[in-house]
Design a protein around this motif. Structure first.
Motif: not given
Lengths: 580, 580
Positions: A419, A423, B522, B526, B529, B541-545, B550
């Motif tokens: 992820c 994304q 969340h 995005p 970005k 950059s971004y992402q959930p984990q 996010n």
């Protein structure tokens, strides 16, 4: 002064070492400032401390620029003097005032490269200035240290590196399946390095991702898959492309293998010709299939797989309870250049429901030739194909494609859905994020050089280049097949550019003792090859095969080669080998 | 005329499209003829139809050269007029009279690249001129056709490609672990492309093979292996390097797997942190081990593997009859930049006799820093290590090394002894033919850019560059940790340059409904970005984990970044996100 032009001034200060080129830098940047309109132009002017220069061709606001007219070189103009012997990499961009120095430094490197290129195509230069490893280690200081070196030292290292490099562009370099140097391909590779990005997402490589899409589609059309549909990827070489194919074939038959591994599936067996490339076995070893599960099929005297033997071995394997899952046919074997009979093989694969792969790393490019593409008849029935434009199409290294008929399979086989890279809530069409279908995470941009060359040559340009190489190899074959002292390894006109032959020095030709003769003949090719490298005149490969002693394998993929170079090769073999 | 200098003349004929540069070509080649002594110099003179030029700096035989002094440009000098709109790639080398045209063409490409480079470092330019895939497909003709294009069209394609490229050198490009563009590295990559050879044998890459040897040894010394002994290879990326390590670990424990495959061995299991890179699972899938046999170990709140959980899972696996064969510790995780505790892990690996691999693709370069290398304490006990100089050391893509402690293992694991490539009767020391230890057959030259950068910077130069990036990330951390609207994903100073945080727009900060708040949060990263890309101002950059919505992952490996760029990033996030 012999001439005007500021390059000549540079030449006086250090000659071809080029360690001081004050005027070059200044004048070059002045000119550049005029060429590049907008921000960069003004910036360069400021750097040079010169007046406002003309902005564009439209004639607005033209003023004179100030220039260095000192008669003593190097002069002491503070802005124009760039002594690389006092500069370090930290003086280059992103250093605050690094623009001028960077452009001058890179231009200096380009000068070295351009000289090397022109030299490489010159038949009067050596293909290689050969030295044994220990000797080469001692001829230069190659060590890494704690302290930095000056830019001057860096330029010296560049020159030293090229001095001892193989001139792969040289018209008489025939050593590998990849030879020659294409000028548009080279330009494209320089651009690729400058763009310095990664193929995994559209986000970071928008143009390159689209060009890969366009090019793979075109290649699939040429294979003959309907509307160019299917999938594919550019991978780091034919061995990896072949490994991908084997991985896909296994996954297609047993998708559970991805999660559960090989212990969840029956014993798999793969089939390939005894003359196929070693990467098939290497792949099987890596994928946990094991080299013993790669069954080698007999080839005929020309090196082509014998379909009846393939079918026999498949039946035999099934009787033992093994599961045949993969056949790799070869289109252009490494040594003989043989094309396996693809139609017959595809019939067998269909009958037994086995994935058919075509390893066309070497021969695949013949699809570009209307005259020679019949040799791959049946390739359109394959499930996958390896095709290396870096070989017969002379694209700079590396450029290897795997083409796959089924859409979506690569993605489901390889995806891990990280992820942090892929994304799912990005703002563009995610089908262009192709990274998750790869085994690699980061992936080098190998597409641009092929794409740009294709634009420059057109399909017909590649065709002409390939046809010419095949014509040259036929010329070689005709020249030596009946010539005294030569023996062909197999009869008949070569199908690809591979011409395999023994050269028998006069002393061996009529030797009665066959055992002794073979023993001595085995040493002829290595000795001639070693001498070629020591003289640096040409390079060609040799190897034994099966019970055949060392023979020469001449291959022609070098677009620079001519009939005269073939003549030269023969003369050189005879010159270097007559006393053996 | 605004200035003397022949570049300016070219600029009038076509401006920055540069499609006609007659004087440039002529004068440039005249100068080149003087710079390059010997054969090429004379050849260029002949091409230009000018008099004998001075041979060298020693003063012998200086004569005047003839030059073009026409006042109307383009003039009609037959030799000097080069109109790219009428020339094709077939006019370039190896064409008989291709030298002049080739040099002019390549110089024109270099001009485009130099302009792009200078522009890339300019903060007033956009990081990206973003277009959606379908739109980009329509903005240019990217198709391949049968017919060739002119060199002018090729230059236009080069410009179009760069226009839509990401400026990875831009000081505000933070999107990936690999950012920035090193000028010496770039020069080295241009040289590599020009040398256009293959790493598999000393025969075709003598210098590069030696440089790989020298550099790998140096890297092993830095790891702390005695006298730098061991083995290694440069591979196409960290994912492949990690796969190599897993392959070696399996072979070391069960050498029969090479021939007999996974069906001959017990059920193998591998261990890695839940925060490790996806390539560990991808490798396990490919190697026939299966993703389910990769056991994910819990990480603490900072993202570090918990050794007690590792030991517990090893014991558990053994009790089930599985064979633990591989532990991959991560030195610098992708998202958090966490360093697993290597000493504790190595103790466990030793106790249970398991291969210890360190995936230092991202964090390995911290070994170059005396200040930060303690974070990898224990790495010297590992059996193998992945280390990607193309990330934190900013070497151009790709440059990834796998280092292996045991000598000879790679060779026996991977060799297939193809007699057509690795002939055993060559005339030099065959230990330099390293190709058979690779999974690849042909292998791109990735070493030269690292080696040349190392020479240019020295170890201390890399150290300074790395320390500076870590300093910047600490600056960012300190700046936002207590700032209104920011929340850190984990507490405490970052160990690597990864700074993970949420930005909460004013409207979200005091929202009571936690579920709604998270749902909206969340979408914040995005959206910001996407706006960053549309404005082209910066990229991060971004992402959930896990269960975390996010968040931004800021990483700094770009040597061009400054404190001001960090300030800018924060301002930009707030500017683009305040209305959300």
């Amino acid at each position: 002064m012999a001439s005007q032009g500021f390059w000549s001034l540079g030449a006086e200060n250090g000659g071809d070492r080029g360690d001081q080129s004050p005027i070059t830098a200044r004048a070059w940047c002045q000119a550049a400032a005029q060429k590049f309109t907008g921000g960069i132009g003004s910036k360069l002017c400021a750097l040079l401390n010169v007046g406002e220069v003309e902005k564009s061709a439209d004639g607005a606001e033209k003023q004179d620029t100030e220039s260095c007219n000192c008669s003593t070189k190097p002069c002491n103009c503070s802005k124009s003097h760039l002594g690389f012997s006092e500069l370090y990499s930290t003086d280059l961009l992103p250093a605050l005032d690094g623009d001028l120095k960077t452009m001058t430094f890179l231009q200096e490197v380009v000068d070295i490269l351009l000289a090397y290129i022109v030299e490489s195509f010159d038949r009067s230069t050596k293909v290689i200035d050969f030295h044994y490893p220990n000797e080469l280690l001692q001829r230069n200081n190659w060590e890494l240290s704690d302290e930095p070196e000056t830019l001057d030292d860096i330029l010296i290292s560049c020159r030293a590196t090229l001095k001892y490099a193989i001139k792969t562009a040289h018209p008489r370099y025939f050593n590998q399946l990849s030879t020659g140097l294409d000028m548009v391909g080279l330009a494209a590779d320089w651009l690729t390095s400058t763009a310095n990005t990664n193929m995994f997402t559209y986000e970071v490589a928008p143009v390159f991702v689209l060009l890969e899409y366009v090019t793979l589609k075109k290649m699939r059309e040429i294979i003959g898959w309907e509307n160019g549909r299917g999938d594919g990827i550019f991978s780091p070489g034919g061995a990896i492309s072949n490994m991908y194919a084997m991985l896909l074939a296994r996954y297609k038959m047993f998708p559970e293998v991805k999660e559960k591994g090989m212990s969840s599936v029956p014993k798999l067996v793969a089939f390939t010709s005894e003359n196929s490339h070693f990467s098939i076995k290497k792949g099987a070893a890596a994928l946990g299939i094991g080299t013993e599960s790669v069954i080698c099929i007999k080839a005929d005297e020309r090196g082509k797989l014998i379909p009846s033997d393939l079918e026999r071995r498949i039946v035999e394997a099934k009787q033992k309870g093994y599961v045949p899952f993969f056949v790799s046919a070869t289109a252009g074997t490494t040594v003989y250049g043989a094309f396996d009979p693809l139609i017959a093989i595809s019939d067998i694969c269909k009958k037994y429901n086995i994935w058919m792969h075509v390893d066309g790393a070497w021969g695949g490019s013949l699809l570009m030739s209307r005259k020679h593409r019949w040799k791959l008849n049946g390739v359109e029935r394959a499930n996958s194909m390896t095709w290396n434009p870096h070989k017969m199409m002379a694209v700079p290294l590396q450029c290897s494609a795997l083409l796959v008929r089924e859409e979506g399979l690569m993605q489901s086989c390889n995806q891990m859905q990280a992820c942090y890279l892929f994304q799912q809530d990005k703002h563009y069409d995610l089908s262009y994020d192709t990274g998750d279908k790869a085994l690699q995470c980061g992936r080098h941009v190998d597409i641009f050089k092929l794409w740009l060359m294709w634009r420059a040559k057109g399909t017909i340009g590649f065709e002409a280049q390939i046809d010419k190489c095949l014509e040259l190899s036929e010329y070689l074959y005709n020249k030596i097949k009946d010539r005294e002292g030569y023996e062909m390894v197999f009869d008949g006109k070569p199908q690809h550019t591979n011409v395999c032959f023994w050269y028998l020095p006069p002393g061996l030709r009529y030797m009665e003792d066959k055992v002794e003769k073979m023993k001595r003949l085995h040493k002829v090719a290595p000795t001639i090859k070693a001498r070629m490298m020591e003289y640096g005149t040409t390079m060609v490969s040799y190897q034994p095969q099966g019970d055949k002693v060392n023979f020469f394998r001449m291959v022609i993929s070098n677009p620079a080669a001519t009939f005269e170079d073939i003549d030269f090769l023969i003369e050189e073999i005879e010159r270097l080998g007559q006393d053996l």
